[in-house]
Design a protein around this motif. Structure first.
Motif, short mmCIF file in Angstrom:
data_model
loop_
_atom_site.label_atom_id
_atom_site.label_comp_id
_atom_site.label_asym_id
_atom_site.label_seq_id
_atom_site.Cartn_x
_atom_site.Cartn_y
_atom_site.Cartn_z
N VAL A 179 0.64 -9.24 8.31
CA VAL A 179 1.86 -9.13 7.51
C VAL A 179 2.45 -7.77 7.82
O VAL A 179 1.80 -6.73 7.63
N ILE A 180 3.68 -7.78 8.33
CA ILE A 180 4.28 -6.53 8.79
C ILE A 180 5.34 -6.07 7.80
O ILE A 180 6.33 -6.77 7.56
N PHE A 181 5.10 -4.89 7.23
CA PHE A 181 6.02 -4.33 6.25
C PHE A 181 7.08 -3.50 6.95
O PHE A 181 6.81 -2.84 7.95
N THR A 182 8.28 -3.55 6.42
CA THR A 182 9.30 -2.62 6.90
C THR A 182 9.02 -1.27 6.26
O THR A 182 8.25 -1.16 5.31
N GLN A 183 9.68 -0.23 6.79
CA GLN A 183 9.45 1.10 6.24
C GLN A 183 9.86 1.15 4.78
O GLN A 183 9.13 1.63 3.92
N ARG A 184 11.06 0.64 4.52
CA ARG A 184 11.55 0.60 3.15
C ARG A 184 10.65 -0.28 2.29
O ARG A 184 10.35 0.03 1.14
N GLY A 185 10.21 -1.37 2.88
CA GLY A 185 9.38 -2.30 2.12
C GLY A 185 8.08 -1.67 1.68
O GLY A 185 7.64 -1.86 0.55
N GLU A 186 7.48 -0.92 2.58
CA GLU A 186 6.21 -0.30 2.24
C GLU A 186 6.39 0.75 1.14
O GLU A 186 5.57 0.85 0.22
N ALA A 187 7.49 1.48 1.22
CA ALA A 187 7.76 2.47 0.18
C ALA A 187 7.97 1.78 -1.16
O ALA A 187 7.42 2.20 -2.19
N ALA A 188 8.75 0.73 -1.15
CA ALA A 188 9.00 -0.02 -2.39
C ALA A 188 7.72 -0.60 -2.94
O ALA A 188 7.46 -0.60 -4.16
N PHE A 189 6.88 -1.09 -2.06
CA PHE A 189 5.59 -1.66 -2.46
C PHE A 189 4.75 -0.60 -3.18
O PHE A 189 4.18 -0.84 -4.24
N ALA A 190 4.70 0.60 -2.58
CA ALA A 190 3.90 1.67 -3.17
C ALA A 190 4.47 2.08 -4.52
O ALA A 190 3.73 2.46 -5.42
N GLU A 191 5.78 1.97 -4.64
CA GLU A 191 6.42 2.46 -5.86
C GLU A 191 6.30 1.47 -7.02
O GLU A 191 6.16 1.86 -8.17
N ARG A 192 6.37 0.19 -6.69
CA ARG A 192 6.41 -0.78 -7.78
C ARG A 192 5.11 -1.57 -7.95
O ARG A 192 4.70 -1.86 -9.06
N LEU A 193 4.45 -1.92 -6.83
CA LEU A 193 3.28 -2.79 -6.96
C LEU A 193 1.96 -2.04 -6.91
O LEU A 193 1.04 -2.37 -7.64
N ALA A 194 1.88 -1.05 -6.05
CA ALA A 194 0.59 -0.38 -5.87
C ALA A 194 0.57 0.99 -6.52
O ALA A 194 -0.01 1.93 -6.00
N VAL A 195 1.20 1.11 -7.67
CA VAL A 195 1.19 2.38 -8.39
C VAL A 195 -0.23 2.69 -8.83
O VAL A 195 -0.93 1.82 -9.36
N THR A 196 -0.67 3.91 -8.60
CA THR A 196 -1.99 4.28 -9.10
C THR A 196 -1.82 4.89 -10.47
O THR A 196 -1.20 5.95 -10.62
N PRO A 197 -2.37 4.27 -11.49
CA PRO A 197 -2.20 4.76 -12.86
C PRO A 197 -2.97 6.06 -13.04
O PRO A 197 -4.07 6.22 -12.52
N VAL A 198 -2.34 6.98 -13.75
CA VAL A 198 -3.00 8.24 -14.01
C VAL A 198 -3.97 8.03 -15.17
O VAL A 198 -5.13 8.21 -15.08
#
Lengths: 229, 229
Positions: free
Chosen positions: B210-229
Motif C-alpha cells: 500500500v503506497i501512501f502519498t506524502q500528504r497522505g502519510e502526513a494526514a495519516f499520522a495526524e488523524r489516525l496514528a496519533v500517539t496519545p500522551v
DNA sequence: CGGATGCTTCGATTAACGTCGAACTATGAA
DNA sequence: TTCATAGTTCGACGTTAATCGAAGCATCCG
C-alpha cells in the motif's frame, strides 16, 4: 515471480500427520525425547528421527542433547501461535479428531499453550493486565510497564532473571478460538510456573488441560484476573 | 487417542506450493477467478480446479458464482491470520523466495492483509486506537467504545451499515513479524477503503504493498496514528 | 569390558497425490 | 444456432515422500 516468504514449505512440514501429532504433543510445553515423540505419533523411532530432523531443519523445533537423549521442544512462541491458529481453522471446519467431551470443556477453560496459560482464564488474565496498565504497546513490542513490573515482583516473579534471558519478556499469542490473545513470552511462562508453585493449579498428565483447585481459582480471580473498574 | 482438532489436514492443504501460491495471491483481499488463480500458481486450469475444490472443502475459501465465472476469496480473517503467521515462520527460517529488495521494504511499511491495513502503519494505527480508548477488550471480543464510534463516524465511516453485517466489526490480526497485532474485521476493511477514497494511499497493482502519498502519510499520522500522551 | 538403550543412516517398498491431455458441461456473445 | 470462453471430470503418468527392516554409532550402566 512469487513474492514473500515460502509459506508452502513450512505448511507442508506441519501437514504430515505424524509430524503434526508430534507438534501438538509439544504444545504442552514439556520437552520430549525422540522415542516419546515416536510413540505419540504412532510410528517407529527410525521414521520419527527423519521427521524430527526435517522439523528441526525448518526451524520449528529447539533441540537439546543430554547424554544419549535428545530433547525436543517448540522453537519459539510463534510456532505455538501458528499451531493454535491452525487448530482454530481445523475446529471450525468441523474436522475434530474426537467429538467434544468433558475434557474439551476443561481445555477451553484453561490449558497450557507452550508453557503459558491459555484458554478463557488466560484471556481474562491478559485483559486484566492490560486494563490495569501493566502492559503497554510500545514500538513493535508488548512492554511491561513500571507498575506492571512492581506487580509481578509482588506476585513473586523474579524479573531480573527473566530479563537476563534473550527471549522476549512479553508477547501476544492468539488463542484457540482465534479471536483473542493471551500473554506469552518468558513472563507468561513464569506466571504459569508461579501459579503451579502456589498450588493454585496443576497440569493434567497427558493432556494440555490446566486444572485449578477451588481455592486456586478464587485466588486467581482475586489477584490476577481482576477486572478494573 | 489423538485429541484436539486435526491440524495436519489444514496444514497439508496449505502445504502444496500451487495452493499456497493461490492463497497468498488472495491475501490482497481481491476475489479472483479460477483461471486467474491458475495463472498465479503457474498451473493449468484443470489442476487449479481440483486444488480450489479441495481448498473450498477445507473451508479455507469463500466461493461466489457470477455467470460463467467463479470468484474465490479467503473464507475468513482467521485464514488470513494463519497465513500471515506462516509467512512469519517462513521468513524467520530464511527461506525467502526472493532476496529482500526495495519492494520488501514497502511491504513491511504498509501492505494489505486481506483487505485491511497491515505492516508498520497498521500496527501504529491499532496502537493509537487502543491508547486513545477507541477499542476495548470486552468478554471474548474486541469492542469499539462509544468514543471510538464517534471518532469513526467523524472520520467518514458509516458504522450503521457495518454493524448491519453479520461479520464481526473489530478483530485482531497478527502481523507478518508475528509480534504485534493490527486491526482486522469489517471496521479494518472500511478504514482502508476510506483511506483510499481520501486519496491518502493506493494499492500497488500486483503486489500487497500500500503506497501512501506524502500528504497522505502526513494526514495519516495526524488523524489516525496519533500517539496519545 | 560386554550388554543395553537411544538415536541415526541406508535401501527398498509402497502409497499418495500433483500434473496434464482429452473429453464434457454451462454460460455468454454474435 | 454457432462459436468461444470458463470451468469440471476422467484417466494415465510420474514424482515425491512416508514407512519400516536392518545395520551402524554413541552413550550409559554394571
Amino acid at each position: 515471480m512469487k513474492e514473500g516468504p515460502d509459506i508452502a514449505r513450512v505448511a507442508a512440514l506441519i501437514g504430515d500427520p505424524a509430524r503434526a501429532n508430534m507438534l501438538t504433543a509439544l504444545m504442552t510445553g514439556k520437552a520430549l525425547t525422540a522415542t516419546e515423540l515416536a510413540a505419540e505419533a504412532g510410528i517407529t523411532s527410525q521414521t520419527a528421527s527423519t521427521h524430527l530432523a526435517k522439523l528441526d531443519g525448518g526451524n520449528l523445533l529447539r533441540v537439546r542433547k543430554q547424554g544419549r537423549h535428545k530433547y525436543f521442544s517448540l522453537a519459539t512462541d510463534d510456532v505455538a501461535a501458528v499451531l493454535e491458529g491452525l487448530m482454530g481453522l481445523a475446529a471450525k471446519s468441523g474436522h475434530l479428531r474426537t467429538r467434544t467431551g468433558p475434557r474439551d470443556a476443561s481445555l477451553r477453560k484453561a490449558r497450557v499453550c507452550y508453557n503459558h496459560l491459555a484458554g478463557d482464564m488466560g484471556i481474562r488474565m491478559f485483559d486484566s493486565f492490560h486494563g490495569r496498565g501493566f502492559l503497554a504497546l510500545e514500538d513493535e513490542n508488548l512492554q511491561l510497564t513500571r507498575t506492571g513490573a512492581e506487580f509481578m515482583t509482588g506476585f513473586g516473579i523474579d524479573l531480573d532473571s527473566l530479563t537476563a534471558q534473550k527471549s522476549p519478556l512479553c508477547r501476544e499469542c492468539l488463542d484457540w478460538s482465534a479471536r483473542r490473545s493471551h500473554l506469552a513470552g518468558s513472563l507468561g511462562r513464569a506466571l504459569l510456573a508461579r501459579i503451579e508453585t502456589l498450588g493454585w493449579a496443576r497440569r493434567d498428565a497427558g493432556s494440555r488441560a490446566v486444572i485449578f483447585t477451588q481455592r486456586g481459582e478464587a485466588a486467581f480471580a482475586e489477584r490476577l484476573a481482576v477486572t478494573p473498574v
